[in-house]
Design an enzyme around this catalytic site. Structure first.
Site, PDB file in Angstrom:
ATOM      1  CB  ILE A 135      36.920 -18.023 106.542  1.00  0.00           C
ATOM      2  CG1 ILE A 135      36.203 -16.727 106.905  1.00  0.00           C
ATOM      3  CG2 ILE A 135      36.175 -18.758 105.420  1.00  0.00           C
ATOM      4  CD1 ILE A 135      36.260 -15.670 105.816  1.00  0.00           C
ATOM      5  CB  THR A 136      37.951 -23.761 107.920  1.00  0.00           C
ATOM      6  OG1 THR A 136      36.668 -24.142 107.404  1.00  0.00           O
ATOM      7  CG2 THR A 136      37.886 -23.627 109.437  1.00  0.00           C
ATOM      8  N   GLY A 137      39.530 -23.031 105.209  1.00  0.00           N
ATOM      9  CA  GLY A 137      39.629 -23.220 103.772  1.00  0.00           C
ATOM     10  C   GLY A 137      39.443 -21.934 102.996  1.00  0.00           C
ATOM     11  N   GLY A 169      38.859 -20.524  96.268  1.00  0.00           N
ATOM     12  CA  GLY A 169      37.434 -20.731  96.041  1.00  0.00           C
ATOM     13  C   GLY A 169      36.518 -19.837  96.840  1.00  0.00           C
ATOM     14  CE1 TYR A 188      31.333 -31.897  99.076  1.00  0.00           C
ATOM     15  CE2 TYR A 188      29.182 -32.358  98.122  1.00  0.00           C
ATOM     16  CZ  TYR A 188      30.127 -31.446  98.568  1.00  0.00           C
ATOM     17  OH  TYR A 188      29.855 -30.106  98.514  1.00  0.00           O
TER      18      TYR A 188
END
Length: 259
Positions: free
Chosen positions: A48-50, A54, A204
């Site tokens: 899982i990146t990041g 969060g 974004y």
């Protein structure tokens, strides 16, 4: 442009024609028909990146509890160690990989380490991202020379997916999940890096549409391989650091986004 970025441009242009980028892609929220708490991820390895903060952290905790070996990724080693410890304390298994997705060399190093260290990879969740609140909304450029939001949200994950695809295919059934957004806008192919009239919200939104198009591109190529790819919108304005930097009031929680 050469190499991975040149390839990315070709694929984006192809789907700009097919899907007509002037119309955002609808991503309806689908209610789960099965209680996810009854699933088992025992014996599965998930990157899982990041995932030191969060939504990524919440997903790491949940998948660890379901039995997956979670590969936690982030830039901050201290926070990474904290998440690994939290997953273990919750009955799971995890380890941390440090990499800055703002550098394509770091992405290559991350992929090489995972390819070498793990015999299997059953799930890749491309979750890490930058929001419109980056640097107070001012345009930033990566060390590779690309607009930073597009680089981290899309280019880095495109490259990571390509590099890890052989491992995913060898581990099939496997899946790739691009954490995108309902916030989308057309990609301006005359100025993808937004050197003119930069707007962080637009940056974004176009990066999120690019992630969705990546799934459309790769899906038919993965037919009969046992690997699937999906793009999803988890929730709007969750209570994350990204939303805090945007100076927006949260409308939802990471718990809702991970469900």
């Amino acid at each position: 442009m050469t190499g991975i970025v040149d390839c990315v441009w070709v694929h984006l242009f192809k789907f700009a024609i097919i899907l007509i980028l002037t119309v955002p892609v609808a991503m309806p929220r689908v209610s789960a028909q099965v209680n996810p708490d009854t699933w088992s991820m025992a014996g599965k390895t998930v990157l899982i990146t990041g995932s030191t903060d969060g939504l990524g952290r919440e997903v790491a905790m949940r998948l660890g509890k379901l039995g997956a070996h979670v590969l936690v990724h982030g830039r901050n080693a201290t926070r990474g160690a904290e998440v690994v410890e939290a997953v273990k304390n919750n009955g799971g298994s995890a380890e941390f990989y440090q990499a800055d997705l703002g550098s394509l060399d770091n992405v290559r190093q991350l992929a090489a380490a995972i390819m070498q260290n793990h015999p299997h990879l059953h799930m890749l969740i491309n979750n890490a991202g930058l929001g419109s609140g980056l640097a107070g909304g001012q345009r930033q450029v990566s060390t590779d020379g690309y607009e930073m939001i597009f680089h981290v949200n899309y280019l880095s994950h495109y490259l990571l997916t390509e590099l890890l695809l052989p491992k995913l295919q060898a581990s099939a059934p496997a899946r790739i999940i691009n954490v995108a957004s309902g916030a989308q806008r057309p990609v301006n192919f005359n100025d993808v890096m937004m050197e003119q009239d930069f707007d962080s919200h637009a940056a974004y939104a176009q990066s999120k549409l690019a992630q969705i198009l990546h799934a459309f591109y790769l899906s038919p190529l993965l037919e009969n391989t046992g690997v699937t790819i999906n793009a999803l919108h988890p929730a709007s304005l969750m209570n994350t650091t990204m939303v805090e930097l945007m100076e927006r009031e949260p409308r939802s929680t990471v718990d809702e986004g991970a469900t």
